[in-house]
Design a protein around this motif. Structure first.
Motif, PDB file in Angstrom:
ATOM      1  N   ILE A   1      -0.666  -5.165   1.414  1.00 23.83           N
ATOM      2  CA  ILE A   1      -0.065  -5.766   2.522  1.00 23.83           C
ATOM      3  C   ILE A   1       1.439  -5.852   2.523  1.00 23.83           C
ATOM      4  O   ILE A   1       2.048  -5.503   3.515  1.00 23.83           O
ATOM      5  N   LEU A   2       1.813  -5.932   1.232  1.00 20.98           N
ATOM      6  CA  LEU A   2       3.371  -5.834   1.231  1.00 20.98           C
ATOM      7  C   LEU A   2       3.980  -4.558   1.671  1.00 20.98           C
ATOM      8  O   LEU A   2       5.010  -4.608   2.273  1.00 20.98           O
TER       9      LEU A   2
ATOM     10  N   LEU B   1       4.541  -4.447   5.276  1.00 17.16           N
ATOM     11  CA  LEU B   1       5.310  -5.364   6.031  1.00 17.16           C
ATOM     12  C   LEU B   1       6.223  -4.969   7.162  1.00 17.16           C
ATOM     13  O   LEU B   1       6.449  -5.218   8.168  1.00 17.16           O
TER      14      LEU B   1
ATOM     15  N   ILE C   1       5.242  -3.992  10.341  1.00 21.40           N
ATOM     16  CA  ILE C   1       4.823  -4.905  11.480  1.00 21.40           C
ATOM     17  C   ILE C   1       5.901  -5.656  11.855  1.00 21.40           C
ATOM     18  O   ILE C   1       5.700  -6.510  12.835  1.00 21.40           O
ATOM     19  N   ALA C   2       7.175  -5.774  11.059  1.00 20.32           N
ATOM     20  CA  ALA C   2       8.146  -6.698  11.907  1.00 20.32           C
ATOM     21  C   ALA C   2       8.895  -5.858  13.156  1.00 20.32           C
ATOM     22  O   ALA C   2       9.164  -4.706  12.938  1.00 20.32           O
ATOM     23  N   VAL C   3       8.446  -6.489  14.224  1.00 15.53           N
ATOM     24  CA  VAL C   3       8.929  -6.093  15.613  1.00 15.53           C
ATOM     25  C   VAL C   3      10.116  -7.016  15.998  1.00 15.53           C
ATOM     26  O   VAL C   3      10.534  -7.983  15.622  1.00 15.53           O
TER      27      VAL C   3
END
Lengths: 272, 105
Positions: B7-8, B11, B14-16
């Motif tokens: 998940i990390l 990251l 997925i930061a948009v």
């Protein structure tokens, strides 16, 4: 005058409580006061420097320099607190048993104390730079200097008093439980800082929020209530945390716990 | 633990970027507009333009945000995506005059 007292108190409180816990946690280490003082002085000097550079820092990295700076400072503090707790879990028993073992631990103790001095300096750096900016703003806005100084001193004294009260309270804990209590406090302190670090990274859009908020307990226990504020400072309580914040909190909490478990000397059989 | 690391690692991907940008001005220790309407479920880039000579700290418990904005500078604060509701904010250094609210609908 009252406004400046309140703000200085709020900014001082967090650093003072942390200093109180750290001073208690390091109480058996030799030359503790010298290292703590070095941390405080470095933090104060750094505060003035950071306040003077705030404009520059803010505009760095496309307007999110302040978030990155705060996240870095918090990240370093988390590392230092983790180091301290893991080191202490190895040596706490010797310290409870007496001075002989402590003398043997001096060499490593110095290294742990330098980590502690850095945590203190970083905490003062973060809170202190905001205080300097605020007081400077009021002064340049024409507020009478005598009132500002009076309010500032009053707020500072109240903050330091709260930190000292916590320190004195911790010292009253029987030695047998003392290191477990301070270790637990340092543990949640570090996890709380990791949560705040995540909050800054979300605020600067470096990381996604994952959920905003993940939960909302602000009607039961608002962060601006007395209990909420104390829990916020000591354990990183947040009434409306983002998912990322909770994730950072949990990962750091578990990692330090695992580190402490691994560092613990020769485990004795535990009944039950 | 492996899932966590996975998940990390994802990251940064997925930061948009923010969905929209809004400006908030500070002058004479007041926010304008004092009421800002924002659509629900969108990420918003709040550009705070401090036109006072002194620093202000934008703070909101409801939005879970705090940021010092030096005098005569601009700063970005990312908020959301948010649920509909009222999210008050204030300037911590001048709390008596610097008050505002973000209305998400």
């Amino acid at each position: 005058m009252f406004a400046s007292a309140v703000i200085v108190f709020r900014e001082t409180l967090e650093a003072a409580l942390l200093l109180g816990i750290i001073a208690a946690a390091a109480r058996a280490l030799p030359h503790r006061n010298r290292w703590l003082l070095a941390g405080v002085l470095a933090g104060l000097a750094g505060s003035v420097a950071v306040a003077a550079l705030t404009g520059t820092i803010a505009e760095m990295a496309d307007g999110i320099g302040q978030e990155l700076f705060n996240a870095t400072v918090l990240g370093l503090a988390v590392l230092m607190l983790a180091w301290h707790n893991i080191w202490m879990s190895r040596h706490a028993r010797e310290m409870v048993q007496g001075a002989r073992a402590v003398v043997g631990a001096v060499e490593h103790g110095e290294r742990d104390l330098s980590a502690i001095a850095i945590v203190v300096a970083l905490a003062i750096l973060r809170e202190g730079s905001e205080t300097v900016l605020f007081l400077f703003g009021l002064a340049s806005g024409g507020a009478p200097l005598a009132q500002l100084a009076g309010g500032g001193m009053l707020g500072l004294a109240a903050g330091v008093g709260a930190g000292y009260a916590l320190y004195a309270g911790l010292l009253r804990i029987p030695v047998r439980h003392f290191f477990s209590v301070t270790a637990a406090l340092v543990l949640v302190l570090a996890a709380g800082m990791a949560g705040q670090m995540a909050r800054f990274l979300v605020q600067g859009d470096v990381l996604p929020a994952l959920a905003s908020p993940l939960w909302d307990t602000s009607t039961w226990l608002p962060v601006d209530s007395a209990v909420g504020a104390v829990l916020h400072v000591l354990a990183g309580y947040d009434a409306r945390p983002s998912g990322m914040q909770a994730l950072f909190y949990g990962v750091v909490l578990v990692s330090i716990l695992v580190g402490m478990r691994l560092a613990r000397p020769a485990p004795r059989p535990v009944p039950g | 633990m492996k899932t966590l690391i996975a998940i990390l690692a994802l990251l940064p991907a997925i930061a948009v970027a923010a969905d929209l940008e809004m400006t908030l001005t500070i002058k004479d220790h007041r926010f304008s507009p004092a009421e800002l309407k924002v659509p629900a479920g969108k990420k918003v880039k709040l550009v705070v333009d401090n036109q006072d000579a002194t620093a202000e700290e934008f703070e909101s418990h409801e939005l879970n945000r705090e940021k010092v904005i030096p005098g005569n500078r601009k700063a970005n604060i990312f908020i959301g995506p948010l649920q509909p509701g009222r999210y008050p904010f204030f300037g911590e250094f001048h709390e008596d005059s610097a008050q505002g609210v973000i209305i998400v609908e």
